[in-house]
Scaffold this active site. Structure first.
Site, PDB file in Angstrom:
ATOM      1  N   ASP A  96       0.843  -1.184   0.000  1.00 11.03           N
ATOM      2  CA  ASP A  96       0.000   0.000   0.000  1.00 11.03           C
ATOM      3  C   ASP A  96       0.887   1.245   0.000  1.00 11.03           C
ATOM      4  OD1 ASP A  96      -2.201   1.631   0.380  1.00 11.03           O
ATOM      5  OD2 ASP A  96      -2.236   1.403   2.533  1.00 11.03           O
ATOM      6  N   CYS A 102     -13.699   3.577   8.834  1.00  9.30           N
ATOM      7  CA  CYS A 102     -15.046   3.017   8.996  1.00  9.30           C
ATOM      8  C   CYS A 102     -15.002   1.559   8.550  1.00  9.30           C
ATOM      9  CB  CYS A 102     -16.029   3.803   8.133  1.00  9.30           C
ATOM     10  SG  CYS A 102     -17.695   3.100   8.108  1.00  9.30           S
TER      11      CYS A 102
END
Length: 314
Positions: free
Chosen positions: A136, A244
């Site tokens: 990432d 979230c």
């Protein structure tokens, strides 16, 4: 792996076995090359402006779509998955919620360290390689590469989903100039008619297989740099102050989520003991002390303050 000139199938098996010993629950290998379908999908998404302020997604596009442009003479992409699913969620007294991936230390350090060890072991067996490690952290289509290596399918919530372990995991890769035995790509989708993730998203950020980052709580609490969160989202926030997990929490595949075994991903005692009041009174020095080398550094103390204020004004 001290043996030179191993047969590629044998070497591939050994790489997977070493990856497992390092704590990765899955390892797959794909041929390095262009990802034309994924490139088209990303380009269409960028054309719609759904990336919001994540301008880095518009840079180095040709590299993102083809691993051979990232590493000279690249032949293979070794992809790995490691679970971060907590054995227990933060307690009710915390009131505010942070995404589960942020409970422990910053995953970039942890995964890079493990992949460096895996690469060392490969080089002991094959001699020095031309290779790079990614997690990432560079223009790599992480989910597409892992799907190509047979590690999962892309769900309607746009996460990579493993049929064995759901989606609460980090992805890492080694791109290497070594011919290996390749796994079969998963081309089928296993969401069926389920739309739980789309129905559960409180801000309407999801449509099937597409995420509008500009409406996503995760994006707005972390990547978005505005002074204030747009008023249109009032009353839809569900106490999230960093990231979230809603679209993953409701996914039926996550009944299979594997509890994390990596100690670095476990929450600290201080985080476990945080109360609503602690979050609201958090000053900058305490933030720095509590969240040094954790994902929360990305939003910073100021960003976290903004997110908490937005919920307090609700």
């Amino acid at each position: 792996m001290p043996v030179h000139h191993l047969h590629k199938a044998q070497l591939s098996r050994q790489i997977k076995s070493e990856a497992e010993k390092l704590g990765f629950f899955a390892c797959g290998i794909s041929r390095a090359g262009a990802l034309p379908q994924d490139a088209r999908r990303v380009e269409q998404w960028l054309e719609k402006g759904m990336q919001g302020e994540m301008h880095y997604l518009t840079r180095n596009r040709e590299k993102r779509y083809d691993a051979t442009r990232l590493v000279e003479k690249a032949r293979s992409v070794i992809s790995v998955l490691i679970s971060y699913y907590p054995q227990k969620e933060l307690s009710e007294k915390s009131y505010y919620k942070i995404a589960k991936y942020a409970y422990g230390r910053d995953y970039h350090f942890v995964i890079k360290q493990k992949l460096s060890r895996l690469l060392q072991q490969i080089e002991q067996a094959t001699g020095k390689r031309n290779a790079r490690i990614f997690t990432d952290s560079a223009p790599v289509l992480d989910r597409a590469a892992a799907r190509r290596a047979g590690l999962g399918f892309i769900g309607k919530n746009t996460t990579l989903i493993s049929r064995r372990a759901g989606s609460f995991f980090f992805i890492g890769h080694i791109i290497i100039d070594l011919e290996l035995a390749y796994d079969d790509e998963i081309t089928e989708n296993f969401c069926g008619n389920c739309t739980k993730c789309i129905d559960a998203c409180p801000t309407g950020a999801l449509s099937a297989f597409e995420l509008d980052a500009r409406r996503c709580i995760s994006y707005l609490t972390i990547e978005y740099r505005g002074e204030k969160i747009p008023e249109t989202f009032k009353g839809k926030w569900k106490q999230w102050i960093f990231g979230c997990d809603i679209c993953q929490d409701v996914c039926p595949w996550n009944r299979k989520a594997l509890p994390a075994t990596e100690p670095a991903f476990q929450p600290s005692e201080a985080l476990k003991n945080m109360t609503r009041r602690d979050w609201e009174n958090l000053d900058k020095p305490t933030f720095k002390k509590l969240f040094k080398n954790t994902p929360l550094e990305r939003t910073g103390w100021k960003g976290l303050q903004r997110n908490i204020r937005f919920l307090q004004d609700d």
